[in-house]
Design a protein around this motif. Structure first.
Motif, PDB file in Angstrom:
ATOM      1  N   GLY A  59       0.816  -1.204   0.000  1.00 41.34           N
ATOM      2  CA  GLY A  59       0.000   0.000   0.000  1.00 41.34           C
ATOM      3  C   GLY A  59       0.852   1.257   0.000  1.00 41.34           C
ATOM      4  O   GLY A  59       2.092   1.208   0.005  1.00 41.34           O
ATOM      5  N   TYR A  60       0.172   2.404  -0.032  1.00 45.89           N
ATOM      6  CA  TYR A  60       0.879   3.686   0.060  1.00 45.89           C
ATOM      7  C   TYR A  60       0.290   4.481   1.212  1.00 45.89           C
ATOM      8  O   TYR A  60      -0.902   4.735   1.258  1.00 45.89           O
ATOM      9  CB  TYR A  60       0.733   4.487  -1.247  1.00 45.89           C
ATOM     10  N   HIS A  65      -7.109   3.274  -2.955  1.00 46.78           N
ATOM     11  CA  HIS A  65      -6.902   4.595  -3.585  1.00 46.78           C
ATOM     12  C   HIS A  65      -7.709   4.677  -4.886  1.00 46.78           C
ATOM     13  O   HIS A  65      -8.382   5.679  -5.152  1.00 46.78           O
ATOM     14  CB  HIS A  65      -5.418   4.799  -3.889  1.00 46.78           C
ATOM     15  N   ILE A  66      -7.621   3.622  -5.691  1.00 47.96           N
ATOM     16  CA  ILE A  66      -8.332   3.623  -6.981  1.00 47.96           C
ATOM     17  C   ILE A  66      -9.843   3.655  -6.746  1.00 47.96           C
ATOM     18  O   ILE A  66     -10.566   4.446  -7.365  1.00 47.96           O
ATOM     19  CB  ILE A  66      -7.939   2.379  -7.803  1.00 47.96           C
ATOM     20  N   TRP A  67     -10.321   2.816  -5.840  1.00 46.06           N
ATOM     21  CA  TRP A  67     -11.755   2.726  -5.584  1.00 46.06           C
ATOM     22  C   TRP A  67     -12.323   4.051  -5.093  1.00 46.06           C
ATOM     23  O   TRP A  67     -13.372   4.510  -5.546  1.00 46.06           O
ATOM     24  CB  TRP A  67     -12.020   1.617  -4.561  1.00 46.06           C
ATOM     25  N   VAL A  68     -11.623   4.699  -4.173  1.00 43.71           N
ATOM     26  CA  VAL A  68     -12.104   5.972  -3.623  1.00 43.71           C
ATOM     27  C   VAL A  68     -12.224   7.025  -4.719  1.00 43.71           C
ATOM     28  O   VAL A  68     -13.234   7.731  -4.825  1.00 43.71           O
ATOM     29  CB  VAL A  68     -11.147   6.452  -2.508  1.00 43.71           C
ATOM     30  N   SER A  69     -11.200   7.121  -5.564  1.00 35.77           N
ATOM     31  CA  SER A  69     -11.243   8.132  -6.633  1.00 35.77           C
ATOM     32  C   SER A  69     -12.334   7.830  -7.658  1.00 35.77           C
ATOM     33  O   SER A  69     -13.070   8.725  -8.089  1.00 35.77           O
ATOM     34  CB  SER A  69      -9.875   8.202  -7.344  1.00 35.77           C
ATOM     35  N   LEU A  73      -6.329   8.602  -5.746  1.00 38.85           N
ATOM     36  CA  LEU A  73      -5.177   8.712  -6.647  1.00 38.85           C
ATOM     37  C   LEU A  73      -4.644  10.136  -6.716  1.00 38.85           C
ATOM     38  O   LEU A  73      -3.429  10.357  -6.792  1.00 38.85           O
ATOM     39  CB  LEU A  73      -5.576   8.235  -8.049  1.00 38.85           C
ATOM     40  N   GLY A  74      -5.570  11.124  -6.736  1.00 44.22           N
ATOM     41  CA  GLY A  74      -5.127  12.514  -6.766  1.00 44.22           C
ATOM     42  C   GLY A  74      -4.323  12.866  -5.531  1.00 44.22           C
ATOM     43  O   GLY A  74      -3.259  13.498  -5.609  1.00 44.22           O
ATOM     44  N   TRP A  75      -4.825  12.444  -4.375  1.00 42.66           N
ATOM     45  CA  TRP A  75      -4.100  12.690  -3.132  1.00 42.66           C
ATOM     46  C   TRP A  75      -2.749  11.969  -3.157  1.00 42.66           C
ATOM     47  O   TRP A  75      -1.734  12.524  -2.710  1.00 42.66           O
ATOM     48  CB  TRP A  75      -4.924  12.192  -1.940  1.00 42.66           C
ATOM     49  N   MET A  76      -2.729  10.749  -3.669  1.00 41.54           N
ATOM     50  CA  MET A  76      -1.472   9.981  -3.715  1.00 41.54           C
ATOM     51  C   MET A  76      -0.423  10.715  -4.545  1.00 41.54           C
ATOM     52  O   MET A  76       0.758  10.799  -4.160  1.00 41.54           O
ATOM     53  CB  MET A  76      -1.737   8.590  -4.309  1.00 41.54           C
ATOM     54  N   VAL A  77      -0.841  11.280  -5.700  1.00 48.16           N
ATOM     55  CA  VAL A  77       0.093  12.014  -6.558  1.00 48.16           C
ATOM     56  C   VAL A  77       0.622  13.249  -5.834  1.00 48.16           C
ATOM     57  O   VAL A  77       1.838  13.526  -5.840  1.00 48.16           O
ATOM     58  CB  VAL A  77      -0.604  12.410  -7.880  1.00 48.16           C
ATOM     59  N   ILE A  78      -0.274  14.001  -5.193  1.00 48.93           N
ATOM     60  CA  ILE A  78       0.148  15.229  -4.501  1.00 48.93           C
ATOM     61  C   ILE A  78       1.082  14.892  -3.350  1.00 48.93           C
ATOM     62  O   ILE A  78       2.139  15.506  -3.164  1.00 48.93           O
ATOM     63  CB  ILE A  78      -1.085  15.992  -3.982  1.00 48.93           C
TER      64      ILE A  78
END
Length: 269
Positions: A64-65, A73-77, A220-225
């Motif tokens: 995980g991250y 992460h994918i499901w939430v986005s 995913l957006g949060w993960m990138v930021i």
């Protein structure tokens, strides 16, 4: 056979040749990208090669991250975006059709729609937080408003573009307003509405990162930021690739829906 000939005549390539060219182009870019990292043409910290991103993917799938699995992460986005897209389509198409068919409605709403549509949605974040707080409501609103305004404009343009001669012909044959709308306006407007919805969902999907800047801890957006703040460019690239891939799948789903429900799209009347 005829479809193949038509496809070749329109694009210069058959469907098989087009797939082969696209595959070769992607393979070429991946090869050059890998070489740039292997031969140190570009610092891997700035542009990690595909093999490093693949290894990062394996690691995040396993661990995980930031204590959140990659699937979560994918499901939430996807869930945030899908709910917002559905709401934007359900409300935007009727409003856009009303604007396209009624000049008074258009005169009242168009100034607000045209003012808000090009507004950078990131500028709305402070107000959104004040209005909806930092929970899911603010994230939903930012994605929704990005998609909704474009859906309204495309639906209005589709309604305006329906041939007046066809409407008059239907009225001459005795069709009432409901029949004119359901049998003339809507069938003629649907192909353009679908095209507008595809573009709108693309715009809405790009606003996901802005939405997940609002006190998110997954997505995913949060993960990138978050990964960017720690110079984890491999995670950033993984997030970008996933965002692009999922956006492509959204578009592909709409194309399939269009072929199913509007099979006359693209054909001469």
């Amino acid at each position: 056979m005829s479809n193949s000939v038509n496809t070749r005549s329109q694009t210069g390539l058959s469907a098989t040749q087009r797939v082969a060219v696209s595959t070769a182009a992607v393979a070429l870019v991946l090869g050059v990208w890998q070489l740039s990292g292997t031969l140190k043409w570009i610092d891997p910290l700035l542009l990690p090669p595909p093999t490093e991103i693949f290894q990062t993917t394996v690691d995040i799938l396993a661990d995980g991250y930031r204590q959140v699995s990659l699937w979560q992460h994918i499901w939430v986005s996807v869930l945030r975006a899908t709910v917002a897209f559905a709401a934007a389509i359900a409300t935007g198409i009727p409003l856009g059709l009303a604007m396209g068919l009624s000049q008074p409605v258009s005169a009242v709403l168009e100034p607000f729609v045209q003012f808000l549509r090009p507004l950078p949605k990131i500028a709305l974040i402070p107000l959104t937080v004040v209005w909806f707080g930092i929970d899911e409501g603010s994230k939903f609103f930012l994605i929704y408003i990005s998609c909704f305004l474009s859906v309204v404009v495309s639906a209005a343009a589709a309604a305006v573009g329906v041939s007046k001669n066809r409407i008059r012909a239907a009225q001459t044959l005795g069709a009432n307003r409901y029949q004119v709308f359901t049998r003339v306006v809507l069938p003629n407007a649907l192909p353009e509405i679908f095209t507008g919805v595809r573009l709108s969902i693309g715009i809405g999907w790009t606003s996901l990162i802005a939405a997940e800047m609002v006190a998110a801890n997954s997505g995913l957006g949060w993960m990138v930021i978050n990964a960017g703040t720690y110079l984890r460019t491999d995670v950033v690239m993984l997030g970008i690739l996933l965002l692009g891939g999922i956006g492509y799948l959204f578009d592909l789903a709409l194309v399939l829906l269009q072929r199913t429900f509007v099979p006359w799209a693209g054909r001469d009347a």
